[in-house]
Design an enzyme around this catalytic site. Structure first.
Site, PDB file in Angstrom:
ATOM      1  CG  ASP A  62      -1.825   1.046   1.303  1.00  0.00           C
ATOM      2  OD1 ASP A  62      -1.674   2.261   0.617  1.00  0.00           O
ATOM      3  OD2 ASP A  62      -2.885   1.089   2.092  1.00  0.00           O
ATOM      4  CB  SER A 142      -3.691  13.220 -14.005  1.00  0.00           C
ATOM      5  OG  SER A 142      -5.058  13.483 -14.634  1.00  0.00           O
ATOM      6  CE1 TYR A 155      -6.800  10.603 -10.161  1.00  0.00           C
ATOM      7  CE2 TYR A 155      -7.504  12.364 -11.822  1.00  0.00           C
ATOM      8  CZ  TYR A 155      -6.641  10.797 -11.368  1.00  0.00           C
ATOM      9  OH  TYR A 155      -5.960  10.326 -12.274  1.00  0.00           O
ATOM     10  CE  LYS A 159      -3.231  11.019 -10.184  1.00  0.00           C
ATOM     11  NZ  LYS A 159      -2.008  10.201 -10.166  1.00  0.00           N
TER      12      LYS A 159
HETATM   13  N1  LIG Z   1      -6.318   6.088 -17.050  1.00  0.00           N
HETATM   14  C1  LIG Z   1      -6.141   7.413 -17.468  1.00  0.00           C
HETATM   15  O1  LIG Z   1      -7.023   7.840 -17.933  1.00  0.00           O
HETATM   16  C2  LIG Z   1      -5.486   8.108 -16.356  1.00  0.00           C
HETATM   17  C3  LIG Z   1      -5.148   9.553 -16.512  1.00  0.00           C
HETATM   18  C4  LIG Z   1      -4.420  10.507 -16.015  1.00  0.00           C
HETATM   19  C5  LIG Z   1      -3.610   9.796 -15.119  1.00  0.00           C
HETATM   20  N2  LIG Z   1      -3.814   8.590 -14.587  1.00  0.00           N
HETATM   21  C6  LIG Z   1      -3.096   8.048 -13.528  1.00  0.00           C
HETATM   22  O2  LIG Z   1      -2.284   6.882 -13.761  1.00  0.00           O
HETATM   23  C7  LIG Z   1      -2.080   6.119 -12.588  1.00  0.00           C
HETATM   24  C8  LIG Z   1      -2.329   4.712 -13.272  1.00  0.00           C
HETATM   25  O3  LIG Z   1      -3.632   4.554 -13.587  1.00  0.00           O
HETATM   26  P1  LIG Z   1      -4.479   3.535 -14.517  1.00  0.00           P
HETATM   27  O4  LIG Z   1      -5.544   4.113 -15.347  1.00  0.00           O
HETATM   28  O5  LIG Z   1      -3.462   2.666 -14.836  1.00  0.00           O
HETATM   29  O6  LIG Z   1      -5.348   2.895 -13.134  1.00  0.00           O
HETATM   30  P2  LIG Z   1      -5.871   1.332 -12.870  1.00  0.00           P
HETATM   31  O7  LIG Z   1      -6.956   1.372 -12.000  1.00  0.00           O
HETATM   32  O8  LIG Z   1      -5.930   0.638 -13.905  1.00  0.00           O
HETATM   33  O9  LIG Z   1      -4.521   0.581 -11.908  1.00  0.00           O
HETATM   34  C9  LIG Z   1      -4.060   1.264 -10.850  1.00  0.00           C
HETATM   35  C10 LIG Z   1      -3.451   0.220  -9.906  1.00  0.00           C
HETATM   36  O10 LIG Z   1      -2.909   0.719  -8.592  1.00  0.00           O
HETATM   37  C11 LIG Z   1      -3.154  -0.164  -7.813  1.00  0.00           C
HETATM   38  N3  LIG Z   1      -3.336   0.750  -6.374  1.00  0.00           N
HETATM   39  C12 LIG Z   1      -4.239   1.424  -6.155  1.00  0.00           C
HETATM   40  N4  LIG Z   1      -4.214   2.001  -4.998  1.00  0.00           N
HETATM   41  C13 LIG Z   1      -3.069   1.509  -4.490  1.00  0.00           C
HETATM   42  C14 LIG Z   1      -2.332   1.664  -3.383  1.00  0.00           C
HETATM   43  N5  LIG Z   1      -2.746   2.307  -2.310  1.00  0.00           N
HETATM   44  N6  LIG Z   1      -1.078   0.909  -3.051  1.00  0.00           N
HETATM   45  C15 LIG Z   1      -0.575   0.253  -4.250  1.00  0.00           C
HETATM   46  N7  LIG Z   1      -1.294   0.123  -5.176  1.00  0.00           N
HETATM   47  C16 LIG Z   1      -2.314   0.697  -5.382  1.00  0.00           C
HETATM   48  C17 LIG Z   1      -4.431  -0.763  -8.235  1.00  0.00           C
HETATM   49  O11 LIG Z   1      -4.496  -2.053  -7.450  1.00  0.00           O
HETATM   50  C18 LIG Z   1      -4.209  -1.113  -9.592  1.00  0.00           C
HETATM   51  O12 LIG Z   1      -3.615  -2.244  -9.781  1.00  0.00           O
HETATM   52  C19 LIG Z   1      -2.992   6.826 -11.680  1.00  0.00           C
HETATM   53  O13 LIG Z   1      -2.105   7.493 -10.652  1.00  0.00           O
HETATM   54  C20 LIG Z   1      -3.733   7.428 -12.314  1.00  0.00           C
HETATM   55  O14 LIG Z   1      -4.495   8.340 -11.471  1.00  0.00           O
HETATM   56  C21 LIG Z   1      -4.713   7.648 -15.144  1.00  0.00           C
END
Ligand SMILES: NC(=O)c1ccc[n+]([C@@H]2O[C@H](COP(=O)([O-])OP(=O)(O)OC[C@H]3O[C@@H](n4cnc5c(N)ncnc54)[C@H](O)[C@@H]3O)[C@@H](O)[C@H]2O)c1
Length: 260
Positions: A62, A142, A155, A159
């Protein structure tokens, strides 16, 4: 594959953007530590990478728990000789209408997306400094950190915090030969959006799955949403010698959604 380029800890590496980053770094010879809350998906990710010829271990973490993050860094050093980089990528969103946004929502999001990044930077940097070598730190920001959204204020704030932490850490760690940069995705097709869709339908802000993503994506200059694979080249660059003279920067990878 197989070159000894040290290890990289990828938080949130079990799926989505983190998994694509881990897979790509493993294919170029880095050992990767998949550091994630989700044990089943994390173990599967590590074994998939190994079956592709890469080096990977899973560590249940975590990111808001300092001892767990420190253990993942130690695992990286034991398994792969030294920690070359950390990618502080774990994060989540939980939309609420602005006027109804609760303290609990704020605290839960800031704890993972903000504090989790601070802890990840600190624990990786302490290990790099103690080992007497530099390193690279990359944080996932983000577009939300560069422009507000009324339905996910915490959020957006988290970010923006990632961008500020990147700048603060870049100044603090430069004397130790450690660079700290961030990247800011736009709309990436991952499970995060599947959940976001459901949450926005529950809030009455969307009427069917896919609608929210369509609305967000309508005006992307490059004409499409992105896939995790669109992200990986930038991260490889940010942990490579090619970016050695860059620190404190946030690179947008958003198809041109935010230009500044
Ligand atoms: N998908 C998008 O459009 C997008 C856009 C901008 C930024 N992001 C950022 O990119 C990053 C990855 O996002 P994603 O789309 O791959 O999300 P996702 O939900 O597909 O994957 C996120 C992963 O993080 C893990 N996770 C969550 N909380 C956790 C914690 N406390 N400790 C350890 N692991 C934890 C989850 O188990 C999961 O495997 C995030 O920081 C998200 O905010 C995503």
């Amino acid at each position: 594959m197989g070159a000894d380029t040290g290890g990289v800890v990828v938080t949130g590496g079990a799926r989505g953007i983190g998994l694509a980053i881990a897979r790509n770094l493993a294919s170029s010879g880095h050992g990767v530590v998949i550091a994630d809350l989700d044990e089943a998906a994390g173990q599967a990710a590590a074994s998939d990478i190994k079956s592709e010829g890469g080096r990977a271990v899973f560590c249940r973490v975590d990111v808001a728990d300092r001892a767990m993050v420190a253990a993942a860094v130690a695992t990286c050093q034991e398994a792969f000789g030294h920690i070359h980089a950390i990618v502080n990528n774990a994060g989540f969103n939980k939309p609420q209408n602005f006027l109804e946004t609760t303290e609990d929502n704020w605290n839960r999001i800031m704890k993972v997306n903000g504090l989790g990044v601070l802890i990840g930077i600190q624990e990786a940097a302490k290990a790099m400094i103690a080992a007497g070598h530099g390193g690279s730190i990359v944080n996932t920001a983000s577009i939300a950190g560069r422009s507000g959204d009324g339905q996910w204020a915490p959020y957006c704030a988290s970010k923006a915090a990632v961008i500020s932490l990147t700048q603060a850490a870049a100044r603090a760690l430069a004397p130790h030969g450690i660079t700290v940069n961030a990247f800011a995705p736009g709309v990436v097709e991952t499970d995060l959006w599947t959940q976001l869709d459901l949450d926005l339908i529950a809030l009455g802000a969307a009427s069917r799955p896919g609608e929210a993503m369509e609305n967000f994506s309508r005006n992307i200059p490059l004409g499409r949403t992105s896939r995790p694979e669109d992200i990986v080249g930038t991260v490889a660059f940010l942990i490579s010698p090619a970016s050695a003279y860059m620190t404190g920067q946030c690179l947008m990878i958003d198809g041109g959604m935010v230009m500044q």
